[in-house]
Design a protein around this motif. Structure first.
Motif, PDB file in Angstrom:
ATOM      1  N   LEU A 149       0.828  -1.205   0.000  1.00 53.40           N
ATOM      2  CA  LEU A 149       0.000   0.000   0.000  1.00 53.40           C
ATOM      3  C   LEU A 149       0.866   1.260   0.000  1.00 53.40           C
ATOM      4  O   LEU A 149       0.599   2.219  -0.724  1.00 53.40           O
ATOM      5  N   ALA A 150       1.909   1.256   0.842  1.00 57.89           N
ATOM      6  CA  ALA A 150       2.798   2.420   0.909  1.00 57.89           C
ATOM      7  C   ALA A 150       3.526   2.620  -0.414  1.00 57.89           C
ATOM      8  O   ALA A 150       3.680   3.753  -0.886  1.00 57.89           O
ATOM      9  N   LEU A 151       3.960   1.536  -1.042  1.00 56.32           N
ATOM     10  CA  LEU A 151       4.658   1.638  -2.314  1.00 56.32           C
ATOM     11  C   LEU A 151       3.729   2.173  -3.403  1.00 56.32           C
ATOM     12  O   LEU A 151       4.116   3.042  -4.191  1.00 56.32           O
ATOM     13  N   ASP A 152       2.502   1.691  -3.421  1.00 51.43           N
ATOM     14  CA  ASP A 152       1.533   2.188  -4.406  1.00 51.43           C
ATOM     15  C   ASP A 152       1.235   3.670  -4.185  1.00 51.43           C
ATOM     16  O   ASP A 152       1.134   4.444  -5.137  1.00 51.43           O
ATOM     17  N   ALA A 153       1.099   4.081  -2.910  1.00 47.75           N
ATOM     18  CA  ALA A 153       0.844   5.497  -2.610  1.00 47.75           C
ATOM     19  C   ALA A 153       2.020   6.361  -3.039  1.00 47.75           C
ATOM     20  O   ALA A 153       1.848   7.454  -3.580  1.00 47.75           O
ATOM     21  N   HIS A 154       3.225   5.867  -2.818  1.00 47.58           N
ATOM     22  CA  HIS A 154       4.418   6.619  -3.228  1.00 47.58           C
ATOM     23  C   HIS A 154       4.462   6.769  -4.744  1.00 47.58           C
ATOM     24  O   HIS A 154       4.715   7.853  -5.264  1.00 47.58           O
ATOM     25  N   ARG A 155       4.207   5.681  -5.439  1.00 48.66           N
ATOM     26  CA  ARG A 155       4.234   5.735  -6.898  1.00 48.66           C
ATOM     27  C   ARG A 155       3.173   6.676  -7.445  1.00 48.66           C
ATOM     28  O   ARG A 155       3.385   7.345  -8.455  1.00 48.66           O
ATOM     29  N   ALA A 156       2.019   6.745  -6.779  1.00 47.76           N
ATOM     30  CA  ALA A 156       0.959   7.642  -7.225  1.00 47.76           C
ATOM     31  C   ALA A 156       1.309   9.100  -6.965  1.00 47.76           C
ATOM     32  O   ALA A 156       0.904   9.995  -7.709  1.00 47.76           O
ATOM     33  N   ALA A 157       2.078   9.367  -5.902  1.00 44.70           N
ATOM     34  CA  ALA A 157       2.393  10.740  -5.525  1.00 44.70           C
ATOM     35  C   ALA A 157       3.600  11.298  -6.256  1.00 44.70           C
ATOM     36  O   ALA A 157       3.755  12.511  -6.372  1.00 44.70           O
ATOM     37  N   VAL A 158       4.497  10.462  -6.739  1.00 43.78           N
ATOM     38  CA  VAL A 158       5.730  10.922  -7.367  1.00 43.78           C
ATOM     39  C   VAL A 158       5.457  11.297  -8.816  1.00 43.78           C
ATOM     40  O   VAL A 158       4.868  10.529  -9.566  1.00 43.78           O
ATOM     41  N   ASP A 159       5.889  12.487  -9.176  1.00 42.41           N
ATOM     42  CA  ASP A 159       5.748  12.956 -10.547  1.00 42.41           C
ATOM     43  C   ASP A 159       6.933  12.430 -11.352  1.00 42.41           C
ATOM     44  O   ASP A 159       8.078  12.781 -11.071  1.00 42.41           O
ATOM     45  N   PRO A 160       6.697  11.582 -12.345  1.00 45.82           N
ATOM     46  CA  PRO A 160       7.823  11.002 -13.073  1.00 45.82           C
ATOM     47  C   PRO A 160       8.682  12.028 -13.808  1.00 45.82           C
ATOM     48  O   PRO A 160       9.828  11.771 -14.109  1.00 45.82           O
ATOM     49  N   THR A 161       8.139  13.226 -14.084  1.00 40.34           N
ATOM     50  CA  THR A 161       8.952  14.230 -14.773  1.00 40.34           C
ATOM     51  C   THR A 161      10.005  14.829 -13.851  1.00 40.34           C
ATOM     52  O   THR A 161      10.922  15.493 -14.312  1.00 40.34           O
TER      53      THR A 161
END
Length: 108
Positions: free
Chosen positions: A47-59
């Motif tokens: 869950l934490a990893l998914d939340a991090h991936r959703a919050a991080v802007d890939p640019t």
């Protein structure tokens, strides 16, 4: 009056005694359980990893550095986008400082 050093012969220069056990260290202890991977991690970790991936802007991710063996190598164009922006910011700060200094001199 200077500080006197130790008297001649007062410093022990004999090497320390050899350690009783000079064998090489044994193998590292085996893990207590199965090795944890992302696939076998707890639900909270996922869950934490998914939340991090959703919050991080890939640019805003750093570009991959070339693997030339030098961990401190920075490509020449790494700051190509940053330099003009930094110059504009520095120029704006300098202009504001000049305007403030002129205003302070005029008020005095």
């Amino acid at each position: 009056m200077g500080v006197a050093g130790p008297a001649a012969g007062a410093v022990d220069t004999t090497p320390p005694p050899a350690a009783a056990d000079q064998r090489a260290p044994g193998p590292a202890a085996a893990p207590a359980g199965p090795v944890k991977t992302r696939e076998t991690a707890s639900a909270g970790y996922r869950l934490a990893l998914d939340a991090h991936r959703a919050a991080v802007d890939p640019t805003h991710q750093r570009p991959a550095a070339p693997d030339d063996g030098d961990p401190f190598h920075i490509p020449a164009d790494a700051f190509a986008d940053y330099r003009p922006q930094a110059r504009e910011t520095a120029s704006a700060i300098q202009d504001a400082a000049i305007r403030r200094a002129r205003a302070e001199r005029a008020a005095a």
